[in-house]
Design a protein around this motif. Sequence first.
Motif, PDB file in Angstrom:
ATOM      1  N   GLY A 172       0.747  -1.208   0.154  1.00  0.00           N
ATOM      2  CA  GLY A 172      -0.078  -0.026   0.096  1.00  0.00           C
ATOM      3  C   GLY A 172       0.897   1.279  -0.155  1.00  0.00           C
ATOM      4  O   GLY A 172       2.047   1.306   0.068  1.00  0.00           O
ATOM      5  N   TYR A 173       0.309   2.499  -0.113  1.00  0.00           N
ATOM      6  CA  TYR A 173       0.873   3.662  -0.167  1.00  0.00           C
ATOM      7  C   TYR A 173       1.865   3.914   1.094  1.00  0.00           C
ATOM      8  O   TYR A 173       1.462   3.772   2.251  1.00  0.00           O
ATOM      9  CB  TYR A 173      -0.240   4.883  -0.177  1.00  0.00           C
ATOM     10  CG  TYR A 173       0.555   6.148  -0.065  1.00  0.00           C
ATOM     11  CD1 TYR A 173       0.767   6.800  -1.273  1.00  0.00           C
ATOM     12  CD2 TYR A 173       0.725   6.804   1.201  1.00  0.00           C
ATOM     13  CE1 TYR A 173       1.498   8.088  -1.415  1.00  0.00           C
ATOM     14  CE2 TYR A 173       1.326   7.998   1.149  1.00  0.00           C
ATOM     15  CZ  TYR A 173       1.671   8.835  -0.063  1.00  0.00           C
ATOM     16  OH  TYR A 173       2.591   9.922   0.039  1.00  0.00           O
ATOM     17  N   GLY A 174       3.035   4.282   0.734  1.00  0.00           N
ATOM     18  CA  GLY A 174       3.984   4.668   1.802  1.00  0.00           C
ATOM     19  C   GLY A 174       4.666   3.242   2.487  1.00  0.00           C
ATOM     20  O   GLY A 174       5.567   3.548   3.520  1.00  0.00           O
ATOM     21  N   ASP A 175       3.987   2.141   2.092  1.00  0.00           N
ATOM     22  CA  ASP A 175       4.575   0.974   2.604  1.00  0.00           C
ATOM     23  C   ASP A 175       5.428   0.013   1.743  1.00  0.00           C
ATOM     24  O   ASP A 175       5.577   0.524   0.701  1.00  0.00           O
ATOM     25  CB  ASP A 175       3.334  -0.071   2.833  1.00  0.00           C
ATOM     26  CG  ASP A 175       3.500  -0.937   4.183  1.00  0.00           C
ATOM     27  OD1 ASP A 175       4.632  -1.215   4.537  1.00  0.00           O
ATOM     28  OD2 ASP A 175       2.767  -1.446   4.545  1.00  0.00           O
ATOM     29  N   TYR A 176       5.890  -0.919   2.229  1.00  0.00           N
ATOM     30  CA  TYR A 176       7.114  -1.668   1.348  1.00  0.00           C
ATOM     31  C   TYR A 176       6.811  -3.090   1.738  1.00  0.00           C
ATOM     32  O   TYR A 176       6.041  -3.678   2.453  1.00  0.00           O
ATOM     33  CB  TYR A 176       8.359  -0.907   1.664  1.00  0.00           C
ATOM     34  CG  TYR A 176       8.970  -0.947   2.881  1.00  0.00           C
ATOM     35  CD1 TYR A 176       9.746  -1.929   3.489  1.00  0.00           C
ATOM     36  CD2 TYR A 176       8.733  -0.090   4.036  1.00  0.00           C
ATOM     37  CE1 TYR A 176      10.252  -1.827   4.770  1.00  0.00           C
ATOM     38  CE2 TYR A 176       8.953   0.104   5.186  1.00  0.00           C
ATOM     39  CZ  TYR A 176       9.863  -0.819   5.840  1.00  0.00           C
ATOM     40  OH  TYR A 176      10.333  -1.041   6.907  1.00  0.00           O
ATOM     41  N   SER A 177       7.864  -3.791   1.160  1.00  0.00           N
ATOM     42  CA  SER A 177       7.862  -5.387   1.145  1.00  0.00           C
ATOM     43  C   SER A 177       7.506  -6.238   2.490  1.00  0.00           C
ATOM     44  O   SER A 177       6.919  -7.174   2.729  1.00  0.00           O
ATOM     45  CB  SER A 177       9.137  -5.843   0.582  1.00  0.00           C
ATOM     46  OG  SER A 177      10.215  -5.405   1.315  1.00  0.00           O
ATOM     47  N   LYS A 178       7.826  -5.463   3.707  1.00  0.00           N
ATOM     48  CA  LYS A 178       7.745  -5.928   4.823  1.00  0.00           C
ATOM     49  C   LYS A 178       6.088  -6.295   5.286  1.00  0.00           C
ATOM     50  O   LYS A 178       5.523  -7.331   6.036  1.00  0.00           O
ATOM     51  CB  LYS A 178       8.051  -5.366   6.143  1.00  0.00           C
ATOM     52  CG  LYS A 178       7.127  -3.843   6.310  1.00  0.00           C
ATOM     53  CD  LYS A 178       7.932  -3.218   7.567  1.00  0.00           C
ATOM     54  CE  LYS A 178       7.123  -1.793   7.567  1.00  0.00           C
ATOM     55  NZ  LYS A 178       5.642  -1.969   7.550  1.00  0.00           N
ATOM     56  N   ILE A 231       2.718  12.040   2.088  1.00  0.00           N
ATOM     57  CA  ILE A 231       4.207  12.702   2.269  1.00  0.00           C
ATOM     58  C   ILE A 231       5.396  11.646   1.871  1.00  0.00           C
ATOM     59  O   ILE A 231       6.520  12.050   2.077  1.00  0.00           O
ATOM     60  CB  ILE A 231       4.195  13.164   3.606  1.00  0.00           C
ATOM     61  CG1 ILE A 231       4.025  12.247   4.791  1.00  0.00           C
ATOM     62  CG2 ILE A 231       3.298  14.534   3.918  1.00  0.00           C
ATOM     63  CD1 ILE A 231       4.185  12.624   6.150  1.00  0.00           C
ATOM     64  N   TYR A 232       5.068  10.376   1.938  1.00  0.00           N
ATOM     65  CA  TYR A 232       5.844   9.385   1.778  1.00  0.00           C
ATOM     66  C   TYR A 232       6.385   9.001   0.632  1.00  0.00           C
ATOM     67  O   TYR A 232       7.453   8.749   0.107  1.00  0.00           O
ATOM     68  CB  TYR A 232       5.597   8.010   2.282  1.00  0.00           C
ATOM     69  CG  TYR A 232       4.881   8.245   3.973  1.00  0.00           C
ATOM     70  CD1 TYR A 232       5.817   8.331   4.857  1.00  0.00           C
ATOM     71  CD2 TYR A 232       3.556   8.392   4.199  1.00  0.00           C
ATOM     72  CE1 TYR A 232       5.609   8.594   6.202  1.00  0.00           C
ATOM     73  CE2 TYR A 232       3.303   8.658   5.567  1.00  0.00           C
ATOM     74  CZ  TYR A 232       4.247   8.635   6.521  1.00  0.00           C
ATOM     75  OH  TYR A 232       3.955   8.979   7.743  1.00  0.00           O
ATOM     76  N   GLU A 233       5.504   9.045  -0.591  1.00  0.00           N
ATOM     77  CA  GLU A 233       6.028   8.893  -1.964  1.00  0.00           C
ATOM     78  C   GLU A 233       5.206   9.949  -2.679  1.00  0.00           C
ATOM     79  O   GLU A 233       5.480  11.267  -2.682  1.00  0.00           O
ATOM     80  CB  GLU A 233       6.083   7.367  -2.609  1.00  0.00           C
ATOM     81  CG  GLU A 233       4.453   6.859  -2.142  1.00  0.00           C
ATOM     82  CD  GLU A 233       4.749   5.180  -2.385  1.00  0.00           C
ATOM     83  OE1 GLU A 233       5.269   4.872  -3.505  1.00  0.00           O
ATOM     84  OE2 GLU A 233       3.847   4.421  -1.642  1.00  0.00           O
ATOM     85  N   GLY A 234       4.403   9.422  -3.590  1.00  0.00           N
ATOM     86  CA  GLY A 234       3.603  10.367  -4.471  1.00  0.00           C
ATOM     87  C   GLY A 234       2.790  11.439  -3.491  1.00  0.00           C
ATOM     88  O   GLY A 234       2.486  10.970  -2.381  1.00  0.00           O
ATOM     89  N   ASP A 235       2.642  12.763  -4.082  1.00  0.00           N
ATOM     90  CA  ASP A 235       2.070  13.744  -3.087  1.00  0.00           C
ATOM     91  C   ASP A 235       0.165  13.092  -3.528  1.00  0.00           C
ATOM     92  O   ASP A 235       0.023  12.474  -4.399  1.00  0.00           O
ATOM     93  CB  ASP A 235       2.176  15.315  -3.406  1.00  0.00           C
ATOM     94  CG  ASP A 235       2.016  15.423  -4.986  1.00  0.00           C
ATOM     95  OD1 ASP A 235       1.281  14.800  -5.682  1.00  0.00           O
ATOM     96  OD2 ASP A 235       2.798  16.432  -5.363  1.00  0.00           O
ATOM     97  N   TYR A 236      -0.349  14.108  -2.801  1.00  0.00           N
ATOM     98  CA  TYR A 236      -2.046  14.118  -2.898  1.00  0.00           C
ATOM     99  C   TYR A 236      -2.252  14.088  -4.691  1.00  0.00           C
ATOM    100  O   TYR A 236      -2.864  13.326  -5.111  1.00  0.00           O
ATOM    101  CB  TYR A 236      -2.845  15.157  -2.374  1.00  0.00           C
ATOM    102  CG  TYR A 236      -4.135  15.135  -2.452  1.00  0.00           C
ATOM    103  CD1 TYR A 236      -4.931  14.309  -1.529  1.00  0.00           C
ATOM    104  CD2 TYR A 236      -4.789  15.949  -3.398  1.00  0.00           C
ATOM    105  CE1 TYR A 236      -6.160  14.278  -1.660  1.00  0.00           C
ATOM    106  CE2 TYR A 236      -6.238  15.909  -3.566  1.00  0.00           C
ATOM    107  CZ  TYR A 236      -6.723  15.102  -2.720  1.00  0.00           C
ATOM    108  OH  TYR A 236      -8.411  15.069  -2.779  1.00  0.00           O
ATOM    109  N   GLN A 237      -1.605  14.919  -5.405  1.00  0.00           N
ATOM    110  CA  GLN A 237      -2.170  15.361  -6.825  1.00  0.00           C
ATOM    111  C   GLN A 237      -1.667  13.900  -7.568  1.00  0.00           C
ATOM    112  O   GLN A 237      -2.455  13.502  -8.323  1.00  0.00           O
ATOM    113  CB  GLN A 237      -1.590  16.507  -7.310  1.00  0.00           C
ATOM    114  CG  GLN A 237      -2.115  17.713  -6.754  1.00  0.00           C
ATOM    115  CD  GLN A 237      -3.668  17.736  -7.042  1.00  0.00           C
ATOM    116  OE1 GLN A 237      -4.345  17.917  -6.081  1.00  0.00           O
ATOM    117  NE2 GLN A 237      -4.089  17.639  -8.340  1.00  0.00           N
TER     118      GLN A 237
END
Length: 248
Positions: free
Chosen positions: A39-45, A157-163
């Motif tokens: 999901g957004y801002g998350d990774y493989s863990k 704020i973690y990868e892509g912004d809102y737009q």
Amino acid sequence: MKGIDIKTQEFFITVNDAKLYAKVLGTKNNTPTVVMDSGYGDYSKAWNKVAPEIAKLTDVVLYDRAGLGKSEKSNKQRTSEQMVAELKELLLKMNLEPPYMLVGHSFGGVNMRLFAAEYPEDVCGLVLVDSTPEDYKERFLPTMSVEFQEAYNKQFIYEGDYQEFMQSLQQVKQERNELEIPLTVISAGKKAHYSTQSQDLWNDMQQELLDLSSRSDFILAKNSAHYIQNDEPLVVINAIKKVIEINK
């Protein structure tokens, strides 16, 4: 299948302007490679409770999108279209040939949907785990409290912004073509802070995703919040196993 020694390979591969981290668990046994996206801002863990079990059957690819986990940041736009292109290149550079069985959680489900739409010949199955619907902002968000909506809008704020996130939802909406592959949609039935109205609407919107394929199945994870793979990992594991069996 207890006691199986799961082989793990780790990679740092340059895609465009960033080194991406990926790992492969298990060994391919005439079965499709399973690719999981978080999901957004998350990774493989996010897949720690699921991937090892699937790796007993076939090889599983886990990776961190640019700027997350162990992967370097990228100066490229952070939209689903860009992320899908990067994943495609990553798989090619890892010499992992299709077909792929895609599994996506939340925003990762948006990416996996777009991958299946853009590369249908490479994909043999799709499992969406509480995936973000493309009309989330217009239909669902207004049913939530003002506080929830404010918190939601401030999270980007973690990868892509809102737009960029909203642009990703638009991209997957534009590519909404009917697929000819097994599709399983898993919906979280016990979402935190959801009213009965919002929970019912969420489940309805998840079921609408069944229209993406002529071969679809719906599962309601009654005791799960958004992270079904943590709350009820067996639900996700069994759904993936079923699609693997279909493709044997």
